[in-house]
Write a protein that holds these residues in place. Structure first.
Motif, PDB file in Angstrom:
ATOM      1  N   LYS A  62       0.840  -1.203   0.000  1.00  0.00           N
ATOM      2  CA  LYS A  62       0.000   0.000   0.000  1.00  0.00           C
ATOM      3  C   LYS A  62       0.873   1.250   0.000  1.00  0.00           C
ATOM      4  CE  LYS A  62      -3.815  -2.132   2.429  1.00  0.00           C
ATOM      5  NZ  LYS A  62      -4.576  -2.204   3.682  1.00  0.00           N
ATOM      6  N   TYR A  64      -0.065   4.982   0.525  1.00  0.00           N
ATOM      7  CA  TYR A  64      -1.177   5.857   0.892  1.00  0.00           C
ATOM      8  C   TYR A  64      -1.010   7.225   0.243  1.00  0.00           C
ATOM      9  CZ  TYR A  64      -2.451   2.364   4.311  1.00  0.00           C
ATOM     10  OH  TYR A  64      -2.828   1.191   4.905  1.00  0.00           O
ATOM     11  N   ASP A  66      -2.989  11.082  -0.323  1.00  0.00           N
ATOM     12  CA  ASP A  66      -4.050  11.944   0.200  1.00  0.00           C
ATOM     13  C   ASP A  66      -4.688  12.821  -0.868  1.00  0.00           C
ATOM     14  OD1 ASP A  66      -2.040  13.756  -0.248  1.00  0.00           O
ATOM     15  OD2 ASP A  66      -2.041  14.611   1.761  1.00  0.00           O
ATOM     16  N   LYS A 106      -6.700   5.804  -0.542  1.00  0.00           N
ATOM     17  CA  LYS A 106      -6.760   7.202  -0.097  1.00  0.00           C
ATOM     18  C   LYS A 106      -6.614   7.227   1.416  1.00  0.00           C
ATOM     19  CE  LYS A 106      -9.147  11.530  -0.554  1.00  0.00           C
ATOM     20  NZ  LYS A 106      -8.143  12.242   0.143  1.00  0.00           N
ATOM     21  N   ILE A 107      -5.822   8.172   1.887  1.00  0.00           N
ATOM     22  CA  ILE A 107      -5.678   8.358   3.328  1.00  0.00           C
ATOM     23  C   ILE A 107      -6.326   9.689   3.688  1.00  0.00           C
ATOM     24  CG2 ILE A 107      -3.386   9.403   3.135  1.00  0.00           C
ATOM     25  CD1 ILE A 107      -2.751   7.951   5.828  1.00  0.00           C
ATOM     26  N   ASN A 112      -2.988  11.311   8.058  1.00  0.00           N
ATOM     27  CA  ASN A 112      -1.750  11.390   7.292  1.00  0.00           C
ATOM     28  C   ASN A 112      -0.616  11.946   8.159  1.00  0.00           C
ATOM     29  OD1 ASN A 112       0.106  11.365   5.295  1.00  0.00           O
ATOM     30  ND2 ASN A 112      -1.007  12.703   3.905  1.00  0.00           N
TER      31      ASN A 112
END
Length: 138
Positions: A62, A64, A66, A106-107, A112
């Motif tokens: 993964k 991540y 934003d 998506k974070i 984050n």
């Protein structure tokens, strides 16, 4: 990116509509997020290959992100027509995604923790992030 800013600054006294659209694109940061994700992907792929030498399989890692636009560019081939200005060397992230070597979830901005290294915060948010990454105990 700085070349675009310099080029646009020449027209700051009498900007035209075309100049304003370029400035908007610069502020959206679509290119910067995508290039950063591609650079991260390169590092992830290198680590994956190193770990395979030791018998560990870390495929489908993964990364991540934003930024929803960046995720769309990675996942959606139709989006490519809007990203012609991005150097071809950064598009390998799409191949890695299609081969399931990486995921790009998506974070949420509140989760984050890497923002701790790149943005200014008030004291309470800063302390929360420092505790979250384990630098100090609550």
């Amino acid at each position: 990116m700085s070349a675009k800013v310099c080029a646009c600054s020449r027209f700051q006294v009498t900007p035209k509509t075309s100049h304003l659209s370029v400035v908007k694109r610069i502020f959206r940061g679509r290119e910067a997020g995508y290039v950063a994700a591609a650079n991260c992907c390169g590092q992830v792929l290198w680590i994956q290959n190193q770990m395979l030498d030791y018998g560990f399989n870390f495929m489908n890692t993964k990364i991540y992100i934003d930024n929803e636009s960046t995720i769309c560019i990675v996942k959606n081939l139709v989006f490519h027509s809007k990203t012609k200005h991005i150097a071809i060397r950064h598009h390998f992230i799409r191949d890695a995604y299609e081969k399931k070597l990486i995921q790009v979830p998506k974070i949420h901005i509140d989760d984050n923790v890497v923002d701790l290294l790149t943005k200014a915060f008030d004291v309470s948010r800063f302390q929360f992030l420092v505790v979250t990454i384990g630098m100090i105990n609550p």
